[in-house]
Design a protein around this motif. Sequence first.
Motif, PDB file in Angstrom:
ATOM      1  N   LYS A  17       0.848  -1.190   0.000  1.00 49.68           N
ATOM      2  CA  LYS A  17       0.000   0.000   0.000  1.00 49.68           C
ATOM      3  C   LYS A  17       0.882   1.238   0.000  1.00 49.68           C
ATOM      4  O   LYS A  17       1.681   1.440   0.914  1.00 49.68           O
ATOM      5  CB  LYS A  17      -0.920  -0.010   1.219  1.00 49.68           C
ATOM      6  CG  LYS A  17      -2.014   1.049   1.169  1.00 49.68           C
ATOM      7  CD  LYS A  17      -2.944   0.900   2.362  1.00 49.68           C
ATOM      8  CE  LYS A  17      -4.092   1.890   2.275  1.00 49.68           C
ATOM      9  NZ  LYS A  17      -4.983   1.794   3.452  1.00 49.68           N
ATOM     10  N   THR A  18       0.766   2.061  -1.021  1.00 48.78           N
ATOM     11  CA  THR A  18       1.548   3.279  -1.148  1.00 48.78           C
ATOM     12  C   THR A  18       0.614   4.483  -1.148  1.00 48.78           C
ATOM     13  O   THR A  18      -0.609   4.347  -1.043  1.00 48.78           O
ATOM     14  CB  THR A  18       2.370   3.255  -2.453  1.00 48.78           C
ATOM     15  OG1 THR A  18       1.465   3.276  -3.557  1.00 48.78           O
ATOM     16  CG2 THR A  18       3.230   1.994  -2.534  1.00 48.78           C
ATOM     17  N   GLU A  19       1.185   5.655  -1.286  1.00 47.52           N
ATOM     18  CA  GLU A  19       0.368   6.873  -1.322  1.00 47.52           C
ATOM     19  C   GLU A  19      -0.505   6.931  -2.566  1.00 47.52           C
ATOM     20  O   GLU A  19      -1.532   7.608  -2.589  1.00 47.52           O
ATOM     21  CB  GLU A  19       1.265   8.106  -1.271  1.00 47.52           C
ATOM     22  CG  GLU A  19       2.000   8.267   0.047  1.00 47.52           C
ATOM     23  CD  GLU A  19       2.855   9.518   0.068  1.00 47.52           C
ATOM     24  OE1 GLU A  19       3.404   9.825   1.125  1.00 47.52           O
ATOM     25  OE2 GLU A  19       2.972  10.179  -0.982  1.00 47.52           O
ATOM     26  N   TRP A  22      -2.874   0.699  -3.830  1.00 46.94           N
ATOM     27  CA  TRP A  22      -2.270  -0.631  -3.741  1.00 46.94           C
ATOM     28  C   TRP A  22      -1.568  -0.987  -5.043  1.00 46.94           C
ATOM     29  O   TRP A  22      -2.093  -0.749  -6.133  1.00 46.94           O
ATOM     30  CB  TRP A  22      -3.358  -1.665  -3.439  1.00 46.94           C
ATOM     31  CG  TRP A  22      -3.879  -1.582  -2.036  1.00 46.94           C
ATOM     32  CD1 TRP A  22      -4.937  -0.849  -1.608  1.00 46.94           C
ATOM     33  CD2 TRP A  22      -3.358  -2.235  -0.892  1.00 46.94           C
ATOM     34  NE1 TRP A  22      -5.124  -1.000  -0.263  1.00 46.94           N
ATOM     35  CE2 TRP A  22      -4.166  -1.856   0.210  1.00 46.94           C
ATOM     36  CE3 TRP A  22      -2.299  -3.106  -0.659  1.00 46.94           C
ATOM     37  CZ2 TRP A  22      -3.936  -2.318   1.495  1.00 46.94           C
ATOM     38  CZ3 TRP A  22      -2.082  -3.569   0.621  1.00 46.94           C
ATOM     39  CH2 TRP A  22      -2.880  -3.172   1.688  1.00 46.94           C
ATOM     40  N   LYS A  23      -0.358  -1.585  -4.921  1.00 48.79           N
ATOM     41  CA  LYS A  23       0.414  -1.999  -6.089  1.00 48.79           C
ATOM     42  C   LYS A  23       0.930  -3.420  -5.872  1.00 48.79           C
ATOM     43  O   LYS A  23       1.330  -3.779  -4.761  1.00 48.79           O
ATOM     44  CB  LYS A  23       1.593  -1.056  -6.327  1.00 48.79           C
ATOM     45  CG  LYS A  23       1.173   0.346  -6.758  1.00 48.79           C
ATOM     46  CD  LYS A  23       2.382   1.203  -7.077  1.00 48.79           C
ATOM     47  CE  LYS A  23       1.950   2.581  -7.568  1.00 48.79           C
ATOM     48  NZ  LYS A  23       3.124   3.435  -7.918  1.00 48.79           N
ATOM     49  N   TYR A  25       3.420  -6.487  -5.689  1.00 47.64           N
ATOM     50  CA  TYR A  25       4.847  -6.542  -5.398  1.00 47.64           C
ATOM     51  C   TYR A  25       5.490  -7.779  -6.007  1.00 47.64           C
ATOM     52  O   TYR A  25       6.571  -7.725  -6.585  1.00 47.64           O
ATOM     53  CB  TYR A  25       5.053  -6.522  -3.881  1.00 47.64           C
ATOM     54  CG  TYR A  25       6.491  -6.745  -3.441  1.00 47.64           C
ATOM     55  CD1 TYR A  25       6.851  -7.877  -2.736  1.00 47.64           C
ATOM     56  CD2 TYR A  25       7.468  -5.813  -3.767  1.00 47.64           C
ATOM     57  CE1 TYR A  25       8.165  -8.089  -2.355  1.00 47.64           C
ATOM     58  CE2 TYR A  25       8.776  -6.013  -3.382  1.00 47.64           C
ATOM     59  CZ  TYR A  25       9.127  -7.151  -2.678  1.00 47.64           C
ATOM     60  OH  TYR A  25      10.420  -7.361  -2.308  1.00 47.64           O
ATOM     61  N   CYS A  38      12.533  -1.697  -1.742  1.00 47.62           N
ATOM     62  CA  CYS A  38      11.084  -1.673  -1.939  1.00 47.62           C
ATOM     63  C   CYS A  38      10.365  -0.894  -0.862  1.00 47.62           C
ATOM     64  O   CYS A  38       9.252  -0.420  -1.070  1.00 47.62           O
ATOM     65  CB  CYS A  38      10.528  -3.104  -1.990  1.00 47.62           C
ATOM     66  SG  CYS A  38      11.186  -4.068  -3.345  1.00 47.62           S
ATOM     67  N   ASN A  40       9.290   1.945   1.603  1.00 50.08           N
ATOM     68  CA  ASN A  40       9.233   3.400   1.636  1.00 50.08           C
ATOM     69  C   ASN A  40       9.259   3.842   3.081  1.00 50.08           C
ATOM     70  O   ASN A  40       8.971   3.064   3.982  1.00 50.08           O
ATOM     71  CB  ASN A  40       7.936   3.884   0.960  1.00 50.08           C
ATOM     72  CG  ASN A  40       7.949   5.360   0.691  1.00 50.08           C
ATOM     73  OD1 ASN A  40       7.920   6.159   1.622  1.00 50.08           O
ATOM     74  ND2 ASN A  40       7.972   5.715  -0.588  1.00 50.08           N
ATOM     75  N   ASN A  42       7.234   5.564   4.489  1.00 48.28           N
ATOM     76  CA  ASN A  42       5.868   5.556   5.040  1.00 48.28           C
ATOM     77  C   ASN A  42       5.269   4.171   5.129  1.00 48.28           C
ATOM     78  O   ASN A  42       4.110   4.027   5.503  1.00 48.28           O
ATOM     79  CB  ASN A  42       4.961   6.442   4.180  1.00 48.28           C
ATOM     80  CG  ASN A  42       5.366   7.884   4.241  1.00 48.28           C
ATOM     81  OD1 ASN A  42       5.881   8.333   5.261  1.00 48.28           O
ATOM     82  ND2 ASN A  42       5.165   8.602   3.145  1.00 48.28           N
ATOM     83  N   ILE A  43       6.013   3.103   4.750  1.00 45.44           N
ATOM     84  CA  ILE A  43       5.486   1.746   4.707  1.00 45.44           C
ATOM     85  C   ILE A  43       6.105   0.939   5.836  1.00 45.44           C
ATOM     86  O   ILE A  43       7.297   0.982   6.076  1.00 45.44           O
ATOM     87  CB  ILE A  43       5.795   1.092   3.346  1.00 45.44           C
ATOM     88  CG1 ILE A  43       5.160   1.917   2.232  1.00 45.44           C
ATOM     89  CG2 ILE A  43       5.287  -0.329   3.308  1.00 45.44           C
ATOM     90  CD1 ILE A  43       5.507   1.430   0.866  1.00 45.44           C
ATOM     91  N   TYR A  55       2.417  -5.151   3.609  1.00 43.32           N
ATOM     92  CA  TYR A  55       2.880  -3.796   3.859  1.00 43.32           C
ATOM     93  C   TYR A  55       1.669  -2.864   3.863  1.00 43.32           C
ATOM     94  O   TYR A  55       0.790  -2.964   3.031  1.00 43.32           O
ATOM     95  CB  TYR A  55       3.859  -3.370   2.752  1.00 43.32           C
ATOM     96  CG  TYR A  55       5.072  -4.275   2.682  1.00 43.32           C
ATOM     97  CD1 TYR A  55       5.050  -5.384   1.846  1.00 43.32           C
ATOM     98  CD2 TYR A  55       6.160  -4.024   3.467  1.00 43.32           C
ATOM     99  CE1 TYR A  55       6.143  -6.236   1.787  1.00 43.32           C
ATOM    100  CE2 TYR A  55       7.255  -4.868   3.417  1.00 43.32           C
ATOM    101  CZ  TYR A  55       7.242  -5.969   2.573  1.00 43.32           C
ATOM    102  OH  TYR A  55       8.321  -6.794   2.530  1.00 43.32           O
ATOM    103  N   THR A  57       0.361   1.316   5.322  1.00 45.54           N
ATOM    104  CA  THR A  57       0.701   2.624   5.888  1.00 45.54           C
ATOM    105  C   THR A  57      -0.017   2.796   7.213  1.00 45.54           C
ATOM    106  O   THR A  57      -0.794   1.950   7.639  1.00 45.54           O
ATOM    107  CB  THR A  57       0.267   3.735   4.930  1.00 45.54           C
ATOM    108  OG1 THR A  57      -1.131   3.606   4.722  1.00 45.54           O
ATOM    109  CG2 THR A  57       0.984   3.621   3.591  1.00 45.54           C
TER     110      THR A  57
END
Length: 365
Positions: A17-19, A22-23, A25, A38, A40, A42-43, A55, A57
């Motif tokens: 989960k990124t800003e 969801w992507k 991996y 990989c 971040n 914030n992760i 993962y 946030t």
Amino acid sequence: MPFLGQDWRSPGWRWIKTEDGWKPYGPCGSECEDENSCLNSNIHSVILDNDDKIYSTDCESASKKRKKDHFRNNVNSQWFCREKWIYVHKESTKERHGYCTLGEAFNRLDFSSAIQDIRRFNYVVKLLQLIAKSQLTSLSGAAQKNYFNVLDKIVGKVLEDQYNPRLIKDLLQDLSSTLCILTSEGKSLLVGNINIWICRLETILLWQEQLSNLQMTKQVSRGLTLSDLPLCLLNNILHRFSDGRDIITLGQVTPTLYVLSENRQLWRKLCQYHFSEKQFCRHLILTEKGHIDWKLVYFALQKCYPIKEQYGDTLKFCRHCSILFWKDYHLALLLKDTGHPCTANDPNSCFVSVSPQHFIDLFKF
């Protein structure tokens, strides 16, 4: 139902989960690669009971969730269909199953390019206004996104070119009134999260503020201006207008144009163009001298009866093929292109212009 994707027996994919949302991996069964490349800042990694790592946030507040919903529906990140024609089928046959809806037609026809053509601009705006009044809830989620994409391009064009801002103000007013009613009644009437529609309503209010603060730039020209034209040409220009509000606006430019815009014969011809004799005979308004005030008669009739719609170019409908399409007149002259794959012997005799209301009526089943 056909299976699309990887083998259903595999353990699946790992998602982070990124800003930006969801992507994927990588496969869960594969070895983790370099975690430092990989992760971040914030992760955070969370270890579950089955020793799988996912993962996520930190927990987001409600306001941030609204921003995220708005980001996913960002009007600048959507895709426009660029088809010139669609087949309008209202029922299933042996050869074709299903039917064409208003949302599908709005998605597939190239409205984003049509607004760049000054002949089609007013037509598209009027169509969007009719949809905002009565057909907004009948659009699919993708069609609603596309609707606001086109609307965003229209507002941007008006702010840049300063072309017909009054028409866009009327559209935004009707759209904001409809959204206020629908959002107050509940999210069940709208497709999508209620937070998305609140953000869209805020965007509409921002557009209205930008248009209300729009200042017309005075063009400096050393050549011939409108005031330099002879009176007969100025009078001819005023007789070309089909909207009384445009005549009043032009009359505010110079004292000469004001005198010409108050001509009784001008307003009489305008009344005769839009309304029948039986209609305006019921709403005659006399001046103190006993003459008919055709200007007041026109605006009185406008409240009671619809005026004739006039557009530079519209969508065409082929009665032979049941196809709705944009006709490119340049290609029609150069390449004898009909605008769609027509099988009629005389295609031009099968074409009819489609008004904005007729466009909506085509998809009422």
